[in-house]
Design an enzyme around this catalytic site. Sequence first.
Site: not given
Length: 275
Positions: A44-45, A83, A115, A182
Amino acid sequence: MKKTVSTFQAMKAEGRKISMLTCYDYSTARLIDEAGVDAVLVGDSLGNVILGYPDTLAVTMDDMIHHGAAVVRGVRDALVVVDMPFMSYQVSVKQAVKNAGRLVKKTGCAAVKLEGGENVADRVRAIVDAGIPVVGHIGLTPQSVNALGGYKVQGRDEKAAVKLMHDARALEKAGAFAIVLECVPAPLAAFISSHVCVPTIGIGAGAGCDGQVLVYQDMLGLYSDMKPKFVRRFAELGEGMRQAFAAYDKAVKDGTFPNESESFKCDAAVLERLY
Ligand code: KIV
């Protein structure tokens, strides 16, 4: 050879490192796949590097489907993970399973990523039970940027480190087949990696992880809004592209592009009849 979830388990067992890169389009997916990278993450970056948002929060299911399907069309061997965007799994377990299923059906991806740790373990379990492989993601979780108070290294003090270890264990127990770590201190990431059976994929988490992931625009020097310490630029394509665009602009303006070999011909008689 087509990479699967089992490939990743075998790689961890054999101590072979896993390479993963983000990707959001067909042409780049082909290049990454041809280069032999093991996994492609449609992150989703894309909110930052493709759509120009300041964070990932505005990214939608439709965005992920649009880009995920393009990447799957470009990949032959790599495992494609898509994602789950912000608010596509937070509301309920049912919503999480429904949206994970939608991502798989509409893109053809092999797995989804979401996440969170213990707080999303019930979602991970339900999605895995539906037959969809899941990658977990702990440490700096960009969808929680407002709760975390910014993009900061996580797990620096004892309490936070213990919580990260619990989160990793909870994801493993819930059936995640890999865990992204991360922005976690390298020694802690190495400790977590050696205490879970599933592979860890680090980004800003040091060399002790079982694999690494980078955003491809970062490692090619194509994106400069943010320059995280952990990014290594394997090429400076941004500068190369800027020079090529400037050369094109000049060639168009001074009339040297296109030349004869770049143009189509027709019979002179055709033209004569027009006069
Ligand atoms: O969205 C993304 O690109 C990611 C990676 C940073 C792991 O989640």
